[in-house]
Design an enzyme around this catalytic site. Structure first.
Site, PDB file in Angstrom:
ATOM      1  N   GLU A  89      31.911 -39.142 -25.785  1.00 58.82           N
ATOM      2  CA  GLU A  89      32.054 -38.221 -27.272  1.00 58.82           C
ATOM      3  C   GLU A  89      31.652 -39.312 -28.268  1.00 58.82           C
ATOM      4  O   GLU A  89      32.791 -39.830 -28.826  1.00 58.82           O
ATOM      5  CB  GLU A  89      33.518 -37.387 -27.458  1.00 58.82           C
ATOM      6  CG  GLU A  89      33.800 -36.154 -26.465  1.00 58.82           C
ATOM      7  CD  GLU A  89      34.987 -35.376 -26.793  1.00 58.82           C
ATOM      8  OE1 GLU A  89      35.146 -34.784 -25.988  1.00 58.82           O
ATOM      9  OE2 GLU A  89      35.572 -36.202 -27.435  1.00 58.82           O
TER      10      GLU A  89
ATOM     11  N   GLU B  71      37.671 -31.637 -33.813  1.00 60.73           N
ATOM     12  CA  GLU B  71      36.140 -31.425 -33.275  1.00 60.73           C
ATOM     13  C   GLU B  71      34.859 -31.327 -34.538  1.00 60.73           C
ATOM     14  O   GLU B  71      35.108 -30.141 -34.916  1.00 60.73           O
ATOM     15  CB  GLU B  71      36.573 -30.230 -32.300  1.00 60.73           C
ATOM     16  CG  GLU B  71      37.033 -29.985 -31.759  1.00 60.73           C
ATOM     17  CD  GLU B  71      37.085 -30.815 -29.828  1.00 60.73           C
ATOM     18  OE1 GLU B  71      36.056 -30.939 -29.914  1.00 60.73           O
ATOM     19  OE2 GLU B  71      38.338 -31.099 -29.542  1.00 60.73           O
TER      20      GLU B  71
ATOM     21  N   HIS C  33      37.172 -35.536 -32.683  1.00 58.28           N
ATOM     22  CA  HIS C  33      36.680 -35.784 -31.726  1.00 58.28           C
ATOM     23  C   HIS C  33      35.492 -35.375 -30.966  1.00 58.28           C
ATOM     24  O   HIS C  33      34.664 -34.597 -32.421  1.00 58.28           O
ATOM     25  CB  HIS C  33      37.076 -34.828 -30.185  1.00 58.28           C
ATOM     26  CG  HIS C  33      38.648 -35.307 -29.457  1.00 58.28           C
ATOM     27  ND1 HIS C  33      38.643 -35.632 -28.597  1.00 58.28           N
ATOM     28  CD2 HIS C  33      40.039 -35.839 -29.576  1.00 58.28           C
ATOM     29  CE1 HIS C  33      40.040 -36.461 -27.918  1.00 58.28           C
ATOM     30  NE2 HIS C  33      40.200 -36.122 -29.079  1.00 58.28           N
TER      31      HIS C  33
ATOM     32  N   HIS D  51      37.719 -39.692 -25.208  1.00 62.29           N
ATOM     33  CA  HIS D  51      37.580 -38.685 -24.287  1.00 62.29           C
ATOM     34  C   HIS D  51      35.971 -39.704 -24.945  1.00 62.29           C
ATOM     35  O   HIS D  51      34.948 -39.789 -25.349  1.00 62.29           O
ATOM     36  CB  HIS D  51      36.128 -37.193 -24.529  1.00 62.29           C
ATOM     37  CG  HIS D  51      37.876 -36.825 -24.041  1.00 62.29           C
ATOM     38  ND1 HIS D  51      38.488 -35.214 -25.537  1.00 62.29           N
ATOM     39  CD2 HIS D  51      38.840 -36.527 -23.158  1.00 62.29           C
ATOM     40  CE1 HIS D  51      39.150 -35.203 -24.081  1.00 62.29           C
ATOM     41  NE2 HIS D  51      39.591 -35.260 -23.855  1.00 62.29           N
TER      42      HIS D  51
HETATM   43 ZN   LIG Z   1      37.216 -34.704 -26.909  1.00 64.66          ZN
END
Ligand SMILES: [Zn+2]
Length: 377
Positions: A94, A260, A196, A91
């Site tokens: 990020e 994350e 991420h 992404h």
């Molecule tokens: Zn992500």
């Protein structure tokens, strides 16, 4: 699914173009991989290990396979025992993970570190990095495991297919390389950490999704590694998905996680001290230094298992969860969380918590993932 009718074939860069040659030489000297990646966002015409974009640093061969894809192979007579993928920027907005990968690469180029295991560094989505968005047309992290085949042409469709190829070539080469007469391929262990940051707040700032393992047990040493990286909240995957980490886990038995690391912020606004444990442990892993892990203990973790989805069935769907609600917010038993045509969802389990709530999905799609605390025996 969105369709981007304006999609045109990307203009790929010829590696013999003056501007590219110059930028590549700068990269070899200074190690600024973000800059090289952003400058040629669409990708290269000549890709893969045969494009001859290779140089040596500190006893390792470094090859640029494509924009954002850097292969490091130690030059050594010993058979490599680990193949490690460290990916970021799947992404584009990020940024903290991208800066972590940048740090690992620039430390290597500056010879502050010596990479001793085969490593593939990835900055996944250069186009989205440049527009500071999660993605351009399609969510790249739902397109792996061949799911890219079913969508209309877009940058992500092409990129998912290429990333699958680079990763599969990488793991396959790790297994077949240096196979002298009596060595066994399975001595190579594969790893994939896909880094991420999340869109919303989380009750547990850092957490990792451990891809669904089917009949295989969850690996406690890997959980200890995550904890040493500063990530002690783990959500166990409950089925096959189209994520990058699941791709490596399912196809190459890689120890893999979607990690994350906190909340999305623009480039330069991340407090990198907050990620130092992650950067240090990844450095130790690729440089074959001692990892110094604590043995697994349930009390050091917040472990969650999936209970099921709240699915939006019709346009009458109503979700009674605040837009700003944090991931892993828990609700007392018998709390009404949603209503839809002829049905409602009430919590039934102690500690029942929400992850990834999103009321704005299409009919038939998941609006919330419901999870409950668990422990390993
Ligand atoms: Zn992500």
């Amino acid at each position: 699914m969105q369709n981007d009718n304006t999609f045109t074939t990307p203009v790929l860069t010829d590696i013999n173009d003056d501007s590219f040659v110059k930028a590549y030489q700068q990269f070899i000297k200074h190690g600024d991989f973000i800059s090289l990646t952003r400058q040629f966002e669409q990708g290269l015409i000549q890709t893969g290990a045969s494009n001859q974009l290779s140089f040596s640093v500190n006893n390792a061969k470094v090859s640029l396979l494509d924009i954002g894809v850097l292969l490091v192979e130690p030059i050594s007579s010993a058979k490599p025992s680990k193949s490690i993928v460290i990916s970021s920027g799947i992404h584009g907005n990020e940024t903290a993970p991208i800066e972590i990968v940048q740090q690992l690469i620039s430390d290597m180029v500056a010879q502050k570190t010596q990479v001793k295991h085969r490593t593939l560094f990835i900055m996944g989505h250069p186009v989205a990095m440049n527009i500071a968005k999660r993605f351009q047309t399609e969510n790249l992290n739902r397109l792996f495991c061949g799911k890219h085949k079913g969508i209309a042409p877009c940058f992500e469709k092409d990129r998912a297919e290429k990333l699958e190829t680079y990763v599969s070539d990488f793991f396959n080469a790790g297994c077949t390389k240096d196979t002298s007469a009596n060595s066994i391929d399975s001595e190579v262990t594969n790893y994939h950490y896909d880094l991420h940051t999340a869109i919303r707040n989380s009750k547990h700032e850092k957490f990792a999704i451990y891809p669904y393992q089917g009949d295989k047990p969850w690996d406690k040493e890997q959980l200890s590694f995550m904890a040493a990286c500063g990530v002690n909240t783990i959500l166990f995957g409950h089925g096959p998905t189209g994520t990058f980490s699941y791709y490596s886990s399912a196809n190459f038995s890689a120890h893999a996680f979607t990690v994350e690391l906190g909340k999305v912020r623009p480039f330069g606004e991340n407090n990198m001290a907050n990620f130092s444990a992650m950067t240090e442990k990844l450095t130790a892993l690729i440089c074959d230094e001692e990892l110094l892990l604590n043995s697994f203990d349930n009390k050091d973790f917040n472990l969650y298992t999936a209970l099921g989805d709240i699915t939006k069935v019709s346009d009458n769907f109503k979700l009674f969860i605040d837009d700003a609600a944090s991931n892993f917010t828990d609700y007392p038993v018998d709390t009404l969380l949603s209503t839809d045509t002829g049905e409602e969802y009430r919590t039934t389990q102690p500690g029942e918590s929400i992850v990834f709530p999103n009321a704005k999905v299409g009919n038939g799609q998941r609006a919330v993932l419901m999870v409950v605390p668990t422990s390993l025996s």
